[in-house]
Enzyme design. Structure first.
Site, short mmCIF file in Angstrom:
data_model
loop_
_atom_site.label_atom_id
_atom_site.label_comp_id
_atom_site.label_asym_id
_atom_site.label_seq_id
_atom_site.Cartn_x
_atom_site.Cartn_y
_atom_site.Cartn_z
N ASP A 1 -9.09 -8.30 -26.12
CA ASP A 1 -8.49 -9.53 -25.59
C ASP A 1 -7.06 -9.35 -25.11
OD1 ASP A 1 -10.33 -10.93 -28.18
OD2 ASP A 1 -10.65 -11.39 -26.06
N HIS B 1 -8.15 -5.75 -35.39
CA HIS B 1 -9.61 -5.91 -35.32
C HIS B 1 -10.19 -5.60 -36.69
CE1 HIS B 1 -13.74 -5.55 -33.91
NE2 HIS B 1 -13.32 -6.20 -32.83
C1 SDX Z 1 -12.47 -10.40 -31.01
O1 SDX Z 1 -15.56 -8.93 -34.59
C2 SDX Z 1 -15.53 -8.59 -33.34
O2 SDX Z 1 -16.14 -7.64 -32.94
C3 SDX Z 1 -14.74 -9.53 -32.44
C4 SDX Z 1 -14.61 -9.09 -30.98
C5 SDX Z 1 -15.93 -9.16 -30.27
O3 SDX Z 1 -16.09 -8.46 -29.24
O4 SDX Z 1 -16.80 -9.97 -30.66
O5 SDX Z 1 -14.11 -7.76 -30.91
C6 SDX Z 1 -13.66 -10.00 -30.21
O6 SDX Z 1 -12.51 -11.41 -31.65
C7 SDX Z 1 -11.27 -9.48 -31.05
C8 SDX Z 1 -10.14 -9.99 -32.02
C9 SDX Z 1 -9.33 -11.03 -31.25
N1 SDX Z 1 -8.39 -11.71 -32.14
C10 SDX Z 1 -7.05 -11.51 -32.05
O7 SDX Z 1 -6.51 -10.72 -31.27
C11 SDX Z 1 -6.23 -12.42 -32.95
C12 SDX Z 1 -5.14 -11.60 -33.66
N2 SDX Z 1 -5.80 -10.69 -34.58
C13 SDX Z 1 -5.96 -11.10 -35.96
O8 SDX Z 1 -6.09 -12.46 -36.19
C14 SDX Z 1 -6.82 -10.16 -36.79
O9 SDX Z 1 -6.42 -8.89 -36.49
C15 SDX Z 1 -8.33 -10.24 -36.68
C16 SDX Z 1 -8.84 -11.61 -36.89
C17 SDX Z 1 -8.78 -9.75 -35.34
C18 SDX Z 1 -8.91 -9.30 -37.76
O10 SDX Z 1 -8.60 -9.86 -38.96
P1 SDX Z 1 -9.04 -9.15 -40.36
O11 SDX Z 1 -9.89 -7.97 -40.13
O12 SDX Z 1 -9.57 -10.22 -41.26
O13 SDX Z 1 -7.70 -8.57 -40.88
P2 SDX Z 1 -6.65 -9.41 -41.69
O14 SDX Z 1 -6.46 -10.78 -41.06
O15 SDX Z 1 -7.03 -9.36 -43.13
O16 SDX Z 1 -5.31 -8.59 -41.42
C19 SDX Z 1 -5.05 -7.39 -42.16
C20 SDX Z 1 -3.53 -7.32 -42.22
C21 SDX Z 1 -2.89 -8.63 -42.70
O17 SDX Z 1 -1.67 -8.30 -43.36
P3 SDX Z 1 -1.68 -8.26 -45.01
O18 SDX Z 1 -2.23 -9.63 -45.48
O19 SDX Z 1 -2.62 -7.12 -45.38
O20 SDX Z 1 -0.25 -8.04 -45.38
O21 SDX Z 1 -3.00 -7.10 -40.89
C22 SDX Z 1 -2.19 -8.22 -40.51
C23 SDX Z 1 -2.55 -9.39 -41.44
O22 SDX Z 1 -1.42 -10.25 -41.62
N3 SDX Z 1 -2.56 -8.54 -39.13
C24 SDX Z 1 -1.69 -8.81 -38.16
C25 SDX Z 1 -2.49 -9.02 -37.00
N4 SDX Z 1 -3.78 -8.86 -37.32
C26 SDX Z 1 -3.82 -8.57 -38.63
N5 SDX Z 1 -0.33 -8.93 -38.15
C27 SDX Z 1 0.23 -9.24 -36.96
N6 SDX Z 1 -0.46 -9.45 -35.81
C28 SDX Z 1 -1.82 -9.33 -35.80
N7 SDX Z 1 -2.50 -9.52 -34.66
#
Ligand code: SDX
Length: 425
Positions: free
Chosen positions: A360, A303
């Site tokens: 989720d 998140h």
């Molecule tokens: C919702 O914003 C909100 O409030 C949203 C929400 C709401 O109520 O409105 O809470 C609802 O959208 C919840 C999130 C649902 N999405 C997912 O579950 C999809 C999987 N999660 C990711 O795509 C990600 O964690 C996000 C999109 C939720 C957050 O992305 P960020 O904050 O932009 O973080 P990032 O993509 O920059 O990740 C940081 C690091 C990365 O590694 P590095 O590049 O630093 O090496 O963490 C890793 C990412 O690769 N990472 C994950 C991961 N999520 C982040 N690695 C593996 N699995 C994951 N799920």
């Protein structure tokens, strides 16, 4: 609220403002005019886009407050109708206020009859979110008497209509996909009970709302009601900042929510759990999630704001057990979810990157147990989030500091050059 302290940049001082709780902000509205520079913040990781009094999140402490009330208390003690009133009006309602609000919403649950024919234009296998985008956007073609955004009375009527009609629109999308007839709303039922009947009832026999399912789904709606300036809420605010009508703004929010990184994650998370299938395959998927060369991510994990845990996921996990016990469900997917969570939370990669289950991760397990197909999961998220979207939209319209949103950029394309006719290229 401006504080006395400021941030010095070059020869200029920029006021630091404090809210009632949470990080301070630096007011940089004069930065470009005074320095000729923009700030640079792709994804808005360090940017406050507005002032809001609706929802506060502390990502490190796992805190989520709606108008100051903790989500755990609201989920346990309140109802979606009461939380909707709270978000729209700022205070918990008296019994009379809640009854009047619920009566108003109930009276708006029917759709204009011509909208039912709108569904006939879709393929039966259209994704419900495609239908939601289309039908909600089309509402502005039917409810012209509540599209004047400068009239607070019309804004509230449009807000009530959207909150009330989303369950009808979502249920009709499901009925259309399974080839069953639409059911009209039943005003004798609760908001959530009415949605369950419109979705799972048939004209051929009475439908009995299971009170445990009704309570669990109402709690799920509470958990999804609002969440600060997330991507879809920011989309609604940006669309609304141009003066677009509320139905078009909410349709824009639905489109944004559909993305798998946002509201589409509940559908993707359950599909992932089903693909894993059995606990012995979990290590393979965790390895893929950690592999930089593999685009796969653990859906339902991570998140932008929560770096400790998502308090909604905690309530959701508890609700899974209640629904499974009540419906005598023994779907192995819940066991896979519990073991995946345990293994990920003990893996250095997830600990170091502060990746925890979000709202989720478990919601799909519950919705599947209740009988919803995975394609309906994000439609239910949109149903619940509509109250947050309309509350944020109303707050934005009423904000005297509000103006049309128009970000700038760091340009890295070609500098000016002359056109070359095709014969000389
Ligand atoms: C919702 O914003 C909100 O409030 C949203 C929400 C709401 O109520 O409105 O809470 C609802 O959208 C919840 C999130 C649902 N999405 C997912 O579950 C999809 C999987 N999660 C990711 O795509 C990600 O964690 C996000 C999109 C939720 C957050 O992305 P960020 O904050 O932009 O973080 P990032 O993509 O920059 O990740 C940081 C690091 C990365 O590694 P590095 O590049 O630093 O090496 O963490 C890793 C990412 O690769 N990472 C994950 C991961 N999520 C982040 N690695 C593996 N699995 C994951 N799920």
């Amino acid at each position: 609220m401006a504080d006395t302290n400021t941030l010095k940049f070059g020869d200029h001082d920029y006021p630091v403002m404090s809210g009632s709780v949470g990080p301070q902000v630096v007011d940089i509205r004069k930065l470009y005019s005074e320095t000729g520079m923009f700030t640079y913040d792709p994804g808005f990781t360090s940017t406050a886009s507005c002032e809001s009094a609706l929802t506060y999140i502390d990502g490190d402490e796992g805190v989520l407050l709606h108008r100051g009330y903790p989500i755990g208390q609201l989920a346990e003690q309140s109802s979606f109708m009461e939380v909707s009133y709270l978000l729209l009006n700022g205070e918990l309602p008296s019994k009379g206020e809640l009854d009047e609000f619920t009566h108003t919403i109930t009276r708006h649950t029917m759709l204009h009859e011509q909208l039912a024919t709108f569904y006939r234009g879709f393929r039966r296998d259209a994704h419900p979110m495609a239908i939601m985008c289309g039908v909600v956007g089309a509402l502005s073609a039917f409810y012209h008497d509540s599209t004047d955004i400068n009239d607070p009375r019309q804004r509230m009527i449009a807000s009530h209509r959207l909150i009330a009609k989303m369950p009808t629109i979502a249920a009709m999308a499901y009925k259309y996909s399974v080839g069953q007839p639409f059911l009209y709303p039943d005003n004798s039922l609760s908001y959530t009970g009415n949605f369950l009947r419109m979705t799972f009832g048939v004209p051929a026999e009475p439908y009995h709302v299971n009170p445990i399912v009704e309570r669990a789904l109402d709690r799920i709606f509470i958990l999804h009601a609002d969440h600060e300036q997330n991507a879809s809420t920011s989309t609604v605010r940006l669309a609304g900042s141009s003066g677009a009508n509320p139905f078009a703004c909410i349709a824009a929010g639905i489109a944004c929510l559909w993305g798998p990184a946002h509201g589409g994650a509940n559908e993707a998370a359950l599909n992932m759990l089903r693909e894993i299938g059995t606990p012995d395959r979990i290590p393979e998927f965790i390895a893929r999630a950690k592999d930089k060369n593999d685009p796969f991510r653990l859906m339902g994990f991570g998140h932008r704001v929560y770096k400790n845990y998502d308090p909604r996921a905690t309530v959701m996990q508890k609700t899974v057990r209640e629904v499974f016990d009540a419906l005598k469900v023994n779907d192995p997917v819940f066991e896979v979810a519990l073991q995946l969570e345990h293994m990920a939370l003990n893996d250095p990669y997830f600990i170091e990157k502060k990746l925890f289950p979000n709202v989720d991760f478990y919601s799909g397990v519950i919705l599947s147990a209740i009988g919803f197909p995975t394609t309906m999961f994000t439609a239910l998220f949109a149903l619940a989030r509509t109250v947050g979207w309309v509350a944020q939209w109303n707050e934005m319209i009423s904000d005297p500091a509000q103006k049309i949103g128009r970000p700038r950029q760091l340009y890295t394309g070609p500098t000016q050059r002359d056109y070359v006719e095709i014969g000389k290229r």
